[in-house]
Design a protein around this motif. Structure first.
Motif, PDB file in Angstrom:
ATOM      1  N   LEU A 131       0.800  -1.223   0.000  1.00 13.22           N
ATOM      2  CA  LEU A 131       0.000   0.000   0.000  1.00 13.22           C
ATOM      3  C   LEU A 131       0.834   1.275   0.000  1.00 13.22           C
ATOM      4  O   LEU A 131       0.424   2.286  -0.562  1.00 13.22           O
ATOM      5  N   ALA A 132       2.006   1.239   0.641  1.00 15.37           N
ATOM      6  CA  ALA A 132       2.838   2.445   0.718  1.00 15.37           C
ATOM      7  C   ALA A 132       4.020   2.416  -0.242  1.00 15.37           C
ATOM      8  O   ALA A 132       4.848   3.317  -0.224  1.00 15.37           O
ATOM      9  N   GLY A 133       4.107   1.375  -1.055  1.00 16.48           N
ATOM     10  CA  GLY A 133       5.242   1.266  -1.976  1.00 16.48           C
ATOM     11  C   GLY A 133       5.626  -0.183  -2.174  1.00 16.48           C
ATOM     12  O   GLY A 133       4.777  -1.076  -2.120  1.00 16.48           O
ATOM     13  N   ASP A 134       6.900  -0.440  -2.354  1.00 17.75           N
ATOM     14  CA  ASP A 134       7.351  -1.809  -2.614  1.00 17.75           C
ATOM     15  C   ASP A 134       7.830  -2.538  -1.367  1.00 17.75           C
ATOM     16  O   ASP A 134       8.349  -3.654  -1.456  1.00 17.75           O
ATOM     17  N   GLU A 135       7.657  -1.914  -0.203  1.00 20.89           N
ATOM     18  CA  GLU A 135       8.013  -2.557   1.058  1.00 20.89           C
ATOM     19  C   GLU A 135       6.786  -2.630   1.956  1.00 20.89           C
ATOM     20  O   GLU A 135       5.988  -1.690   2.016  1.00 20.89           O
ATOM     21  N   ILE A 136       6.645  -3.730   2.667  1.00 19.84           N
ATOM     22  CA  ILE A 136       5.513  -3.893   3.571  1.00 19.84           C
ATOM     23  C   ILE A 136       5.629  -2.921   4.744  1.00 19.84           C
ATOM     24  O   ILE A 136       6.725  -2.697   5.273  1.00 19.84           O
ATOM     25  N   THR A 137       4.509  -2.319   5.124  1.00 20.84           N
ATOM     26  CA  THR A 137       4.484  -1.401   6.263  1.00 20.84           C
ATOM     27  C   THR A 137       3.227  -1.672   7.095  1.00 20.84           C
ATOM     28  O   THR A 137       2.434  -2.562   6.777  1.00 20.84           O
ATOM     29  N   LEU A 138       3.040  -0.903   8.140  1.00 18.44           N
ATOM     30  CA  LEU A 138       1.929  -1.134   9.064  1.00 18.44           C
ATOM     31  C   LEU A 138       0.552  -1.217   8.402  1.00 18.44           C
ATOM     32  O   LEU A 138      -0.247  -2.083   8.776  1.00 18.44           O
ATOM     33  N   PRO A 139       0.198  -0.339   7.466  1.00 13.06           N
ATOM     34  CA  PRO A 139      -1.158  -0.430   6.913  1.00 13.06           C
ATOM     35  C   PRO A 139      -1.469  -1.766   6.252  1.00 13.06           C
ATOM     36  O   PRO A 139      -2.619  -2.227   6.300  1.00 13.06           O
ATOM     37  N   ASP A 140      -0.476  -2.405   5.655  1.00 10.84           N
ATOM     38  CA  ASP A 140      -0.700  -3.734   5.082  1.00 10.84           C
ATOM     39  C   ASP A 140      -1.042  -4.732   6.187  1.00 10.84           C
ATOM     40  O   ASP A 140      -2.017  -5.484   6.090  1.00 10.84           O
ATOM     41  N   LEU A 141      -0.231  -4.719   7.241  1.00  5.85           N
ATOM     42  CA  LEU A 141      -0.453  -5.648   8.351  1.00  5.85           C
ATOM     43  C   LEU A 141      -1.777  -5.375   9.047  1.00  5.85           C
ATOM     44  O   LEU A 141      -2.467  -6.307   9.478  1.00  5.85           O
ATOM     45  N   ASN A 142      -2.134  -4.100   9.160  1.00  3.18           N
ATOM     46  CA  ASN A 142      -3.364  -3.732   9.861  1.00  3.18           C
ATOM     47  C   ASN A 142      -4.605  -4.356   9.232  1.00  3.18           C
ATOM     48  O   ASN A 142      -5.596  -4.627   9.918  1.00  3.18           O
ATOM     49  N   ILE A 143      -4.561  -4.577   7.940  1.00  5.52           N
ATOM     50  CA  ILE A 143      -5.727  -5.083   7.219  1.00  5.52           C
ATOM     51  C   ILE A 143      -5.974  -6.574   7.471  1.00  5.52           C
ATOM     52  O   ILE A 143      -7.115  -7.042   7.411  1.00  5.52           O
ATOM     53  N   ILE A 144      -4.930  -7.328   7.782  1.00  3.32           N
ATOM     54  CA  ILE A 144      -5.040  -8.789   7.776  1.00  3.32           C
ATOM     55  C   ILE A 144      -6.160  -9.334   8.667  1.00  3.32           C
ATOM     56  O   ILE A 144      -7.025 -10.079   8.177  1.00  3.32           O
ATOM     57  N   PRO A 145      -6.205  -9.020   9.969  1.00  2.00           N
ATOM     58  CA  PRO A 145      -7.222  -9.669  10.816  1.00  2.00           C
ATOM     59  C   PRO A 145      -8.658  -9.387  10.380  1.00  2.00           C
ATOM     60  O   PRO A 145      -9.489 -10.306  10.341  1.00  2.00           O
ATOM     61  N   LEU A 146      -8.953  -8.136  10.043  1.00  2.00           N
ATOM     62  CA  LEU A 146     -10.316  -7.806   9.626  1.00  2.00           C
ATOM     63  C   LEU A 146     -10.620  -8.402   8.259  1.00  2.00           C
ATOM     64  O   LEU A 146     -11.748  -8.834   7.995  1.00  2.00           O
ATOM     65  N   GLY A 147      -9.618  -8.453   7.386  1.00  2.00           N
ATOM     66  CA  GLY A 147      -9.823  -9.060   6.076  1.00  2.00           C
ATOM     67  C   GLY A 147     -10.198 -10.530   6.181  1.00  2.00           C
ATOM     68  O   GLY A 147     -11.078 -11.015   5.463  1.00  2.00           O
ATOM     69  N   VAL A 148      -9.548 -11.243   7.085  1.00  2.00           N
ATOM     70  CA  VAL A 148      -9.863 -12.657   7.295  1.00  2.00           C
ATOM     71  C   VAL A 148     -11.250 -12.806   7.920  1.00  2.00           C
ATOM     72  O   VAL A 148     -12.028 -13.688   7.540  1.00  2.00           O
ATOM     73  N   LYS A 149     -11.573 -11.938   8.866  1.00  2.00           N
ATOM     74  CA  LYS A 149     -12.898 -11.979   9.492  1.00  2.00           C
ATOM     75  C   LYS A 149     -13.989 -11.650   8.473  1.00  2.00           C
ATOM     76  O   LYS A 149     -15.099 -12.196   8.525  1.00  2.00           O
ATOM     77  N   LEU A 150     -13.662 -10.791   7.534  1.00  2.00           N
ATOM     78  CA  LEU A 150     -14.599 -10.447   6.463  1.00  2.00           C
ATOM     79  C   LEU A 150     -14.922 -11.679   5.625  1.00  2.00           C
ATOM     80  O   LEU A 150     -16.075 -11.898   5.233  1.00  2.00           O
ATOM     81  N   GLN A 151     -13.909 -12.481   5.348  1.00  2.00           N
ATOM     82  CA  GLN A 151     -14.118 -13.729   4.609  1.00  2.00           C
ATOM     83  C   GLN A 151     -15.096 -14.634   5.359  1.00  2.00           C
ATOM     84  O   GLN A 151     -16.000 -15.230   4.766  1.00  2.00           O
ATOM     85  N   GLU A 152     -14.929 -14.722   6.678  1.00  2.00           N
ATOM     86  CA  GLU A 152     -15.828 -15.533   7.496  1.00  2.00           C
ATOM     87  C   GLU A 152     -17.256 -14.995   7.431  1.00  2.00           C
ATOM     88  O   GLU A 152     -18.223 -15.761   7.326  1.00  2.00           O
ATOM     89  N   ALA A 153     -17.391 -13.685   7.468  1.00  2.00           N
ATOM     90  CA  ALA A 153     -18.722 -13.070   7.463  1.00  2.00           C
ATOM     91  C   ALA A 153     -19.454 -13.295   6.142  1.00  2.00           C
ATOM     92  O   ALA A 153     -20.666 -13.534   6.118  1.00  2.00           O
ATOM     93  N   LEU A 154     -18.713 -13.217   5.039  1.00  2.00           N
ATOM     94  CA  LEU A 154     -19.334 -13.309   3.717  1.00  2.00           C
ATOM     95  C   LEU A 154     -19.413 -14.734   3.182  1.00  2.00           C
ATOM     96  O   LEU A 154     -20.195 -15.020   2.275  1.00  2.00           O
ATOM     97  N   GLY A 155     -18.570 -15.618   3.717  1.00  2.00           N
ATOM     98  CA  GLY A 155     -18.537 -16.982   3.210  1.00  2.00           C
ATOM     99  C   GLY A 155     -17.695 -17.134   1.959  1.00  2.00           C
ATOM    100  O   GLY A 155     -17.532 -18.227   1.430  1.00  2.00           O
ATOM    101  N   VAL A 156     -17.155 -16.023   1.465  1.00  2.00           N
ATOM    102  CA  VAL A 156     -16.235 -16.017   0.325  1.00  2.00           C
ATOM    103  C   VAL A 156     -15.138 -15.010   0.629  1.00  2.00           C
ATOM    104  O   VAL A 156     -15.318 -14.113   1.448  1.00  2.00           O
ATOM    105  N   ASP A 157     -14.006 -15.170  -0.035  1.00  2.00           N
ATOM    106  CA  ASP A 157     -12.904 -14.238   0.196  1.00  2.00           C
ATOM    107  C   ASP A 157     -12.966 -13.125  -0.840  1.00  2.00           C
ATOM    108  O   ASP A 157     -12.552 -13.299  -1.981  1.00  2.00           O
ATOM    109  N   ILE A 158     -13.494 -11.998  -0.442  1.00  2.00           N
ATOM    110  CA  ILE A 158     -13.650 -10.858  -1.339  1.00  2.00           C
ATOM    111  C   ILE A 158     -12.300 -10.299  -1.786  1.00  2.00           C
ATOM    112  O   ILE A 158     -12.201  -9.592  -2.788  1.00  2.00           O
ATOM    113  N   LEU A 159     -11.244 -10.644  -1.044  1.00  2.00           N
ATOM    114  CA  LEU A 159      -9.909 -10.152  -1.368  1.00  2.00           C
ATOM    115  C   LEU A 159      -9.167 -11.059  -2.351  1.00  2.00           C
ATOM    116  O   LEU A 159      -8.074 -10.728  -2.791  1.00  2.00           O
TER     117      LEU A 159
END
Length: 223
Positions: free
Chosen positions: A161-189
């Motif tokens: 998200l911030a360039g070619d190196e991983i930073t906090l905003p990328d990591l911040n998305i992971i837990p909610l993104g996985v929970k979103l998959q559980e909520a929808l029954g499909v992986d929207i990502l």
């Protein structure tokens, strides 16, 4: 000095803080808070988090609450361990990209993903008879898909998200993104129409820091 993390074992926000601790290779003691017993509202917890929520971090006499604040604190204090996660302030271009990405994660992803997760999972957790607001969920899904189309354009030009190196905003998305998959029954990502988002998401969810917390946060005595 012992690092203490207080939170609900399955909380996406607690996992967000724990991921950063793992990325920075910081040992910590995890203190589970039981939401079902309203332990987050007890005086001993509200003394740490005045709003009675989780997570809370204690480190060397400093108390930090709110998951993004905790993640940033960890990345700054332990800057010489693990991946940088925050660019040096001396590099204004990278700092600008990082701060922009932090807002993108929060305002363009988290806001809409959280609406879906809360409506489809969290409210039913506390009230099994809750009737889902399908109009709200449908609107959030439509909006989030449009946001992810923009993510696709961004990630087709850079790895993270911030360039070619991983930073906090990328990591911040992971837990909610996985929970979103559980909520929808499909992986929207993971969508064939968004190959760059899919590759980015697969890299994130394969990280050892996420694998370490995906089934629940646990104490880490040493690295």
């Amino acid at each position: 000095m012992v690092v203490n993390l207080y939170g609900f074992v399955g909380s996406t926000y607690t996992k967000r803080a724990a991921i950063t601790l793992h990325e920075k290779q910081v040992p910590f003691i995890f203190h589970p808070i039981d939401y079902t017993k309203k332990e987050h509202k007890l005086p001993e917890h509200t003394a740490k988090h005045p709003f009675g929520q989780v997570p809370v971090l204690e480190d060397d006499g400093i108390t930090v609450y709110e998951s993004r604040a905790i993640a940033r604190f960890i990345a700054l204090k332990y800057s010489d361990q693990g991946l940088p996660l925050i660019p040096p302030i001396s590099d204004l271009a990278k700092t600008a990209a990082f701060e922009t990405a932090m807002q993108v994660e929060n305002q363009q992803f988290d806001v809409w993903a959280a609406r879906i997760v809360v409506e489809k999972l969290i409210k039913r957790l506390f009230n099994p008879d809750y009737e889902q607001n399908t109009a709200l969920v449908d609107e959030a899904i439509t909006t989030l898909n449009a946001k992810l189309d923009v993510f696709e354009k961004l990630l087709s030009e850079q790895a993270y998200l911030a360039g070619d190196e991983i930073t906090l905003p990328d990591l911040n998305i992971i837990p909610l993104g996985v929970k979103l998959q559980e909520a929808l029954g499909v992986d929207i990502l993971e969508n064939s129409h968004r190959p760059s988002v899919t590759k980015w998401w697969q890299r994130l969810t394969a990280r050892p820091s996420w694998i370490a917390v995906q089934d629940g946060v646990k104490t880490v005595e040493k690295y």
